[in-house]
Write a protein that holds these residues in place. Structure first.
Motif, PDB file in Angstrom:
ATOM      1  N   GLN A  90       0.854  -1.185   0.000  1.00 14.96           N
ATOM      2  CA  GLN A  90       0.000   0.000   0.000  1.00 14.96           C
ATOM      3  C   GLN A  90       0.890   1.235   0.000  1.00 14.96           C
ATOM      4  N   ARG A 127      -2.735   0.836  -4.113  1.00 13.59           N
ATOM      5  CA  ARG A 127      -2.427  -0.536  -3.699  1.00 13.59           C
ATOM      6  C   ARG A 127      -1.959  -1.346  -4.913  1.00 13.59           C
ATOM      7  N   LYS A 142       9.459  -8.333   0.987  1.00 14.38           N
ATOM      8  CA  LYS A 142       8.926  -7.474   2.046  1.00 14.38           C
ATOM      9  C   LYS A 142       9.991  -6.527   2.569  1.00 14.38           C
ATOM     10  N   GLU A 153       2.552   0.186   3.792  1.00 20.54           N
ATOM     11  CA  GLU A 153       2.397  -1.107   4.435  1.00 20.54           C
ATOM     12  C   GLU A 153       2.548  -2.229   3.410  1.00 20.54           C
ATOM     13  N   SER A 155       1.721  -6.490   3.085  1.00 20.19           N
ATOM     14  CA  SER A 155       1.017  -7.582   3.765  1.00 20.19           C
ATOM     15  C   SER A 155       1.012  -8.836   2.892  1.00 20.19           C
ATOM     16  N   ASN A 158      -1.800 -12.945   5.898  1.00 25.79           N
ATOM     17  CA  ASN A 158      -2.474 -12.334   7.057  1.00 25.79           C
ATOM     18  C   ASN A 158      -1.502 -11.688   8.029  1.00 25.79           C
ATOM     19  N   GLN A 159      -0.368 -11.249   7.545  1.00 24.28           N
ATOM     20  CA  GLN A 159       0.608 -10.515   8.346  1.00 24.28           C
ATOM     21  C   GLN A 159       0.793  -9.151   7.723  1.00 24.28           C
ATOM     22  N   LYS A 160       0.855  -8.136   8.555  1.00 27.36           N
ATOM     23  CA  LYS A 160       1.049  -6.771   8.063  1.00 27.36           C
ATOM     24  C   LYS A 160       2.369  -6.246   8.589  1.00 27.36           C
TER      25      LYS A 160
END
Length: 168
Positions: A90, A127, A142, A153, A155, A158-160
């Motif tokens: 994002q 995004r 990442k 951000e 992700s 399910n991890q940010k």
């Protein structure tokens, strides 16, 4: 001069006679066909022997899988190895679509320069989706993305993970 012409003609005839030595398939006798079949069978046996001769691969010396010595991140990398994974990024602020395209293209090029192949899709104006065929590279992707100044951000699974320069 005549001698050269006669010599050239003789050489040409010699080559044409040698080229015509191949037998037409209709002229093969039973013995010829049996000999041909035997040659094929012998070659097949040799190929099978090559496969059988290779000794089984011995296990690597000193290699023992011990999950207690691995970090959770290393275990996740092993679990995701060779699997397709989607990583969402994002952007900060309210960029326009062209600006998002430009920024995410630069990110994708940066990843490619680091030998990480990804496919990039702009999902909305702020995004983007980075798709990798090897999920074990997700943490490297990442780490790269969160260091970018425009990243708010990242992700996946399910991890940010907040960007380093974000206000989160």
């Amino acid at each position: 001069m005549k001698l050269v012409v006669v010599f050239t003609i003789c050489v040409c005839l010699l080559f044409t006679v040698n080229a015509d030595k191949k037998k037409d398939i209709r002229d093969y006798t039973e013995a010829d066909l049996e000999r041909l079949y035997q040659q094929w069978a012998d070659e097949d046996d040799e190929e099978e022997d090559e496969f059988r001769r290779k000794p089984p691969r011995p296990p690597a010396e000193g290699f023992e899988f011990d999950p207690s010595k691995m970090s959770p991140q290393d275990m996740m990398k092993m679990a995701k190895k060779g699997k397709t994974l989607m990583i969402f990024a994002q952007l900060k602020g309210k960029p326009e679509m062209k600006e998002t395209e430009k920024i995410t293209t630069r990110w994708q090029q940066g990843l490619l320069n680091g030998n990480i192949q990804t496919e990039r899709y702009v999902v909305s104006t702020d995004r983007a989706l980075f798709l990798t065929k090897d999920g074990s590279l997700a943490w490297e992707i990442k780490d790269f993305l969160v260091q970018q100044p425009e990243c708010l951000e990242v992700s996946f699974d399910n991890q940010k993970f907040p960007g380093l320069k974000s206000e989160l």
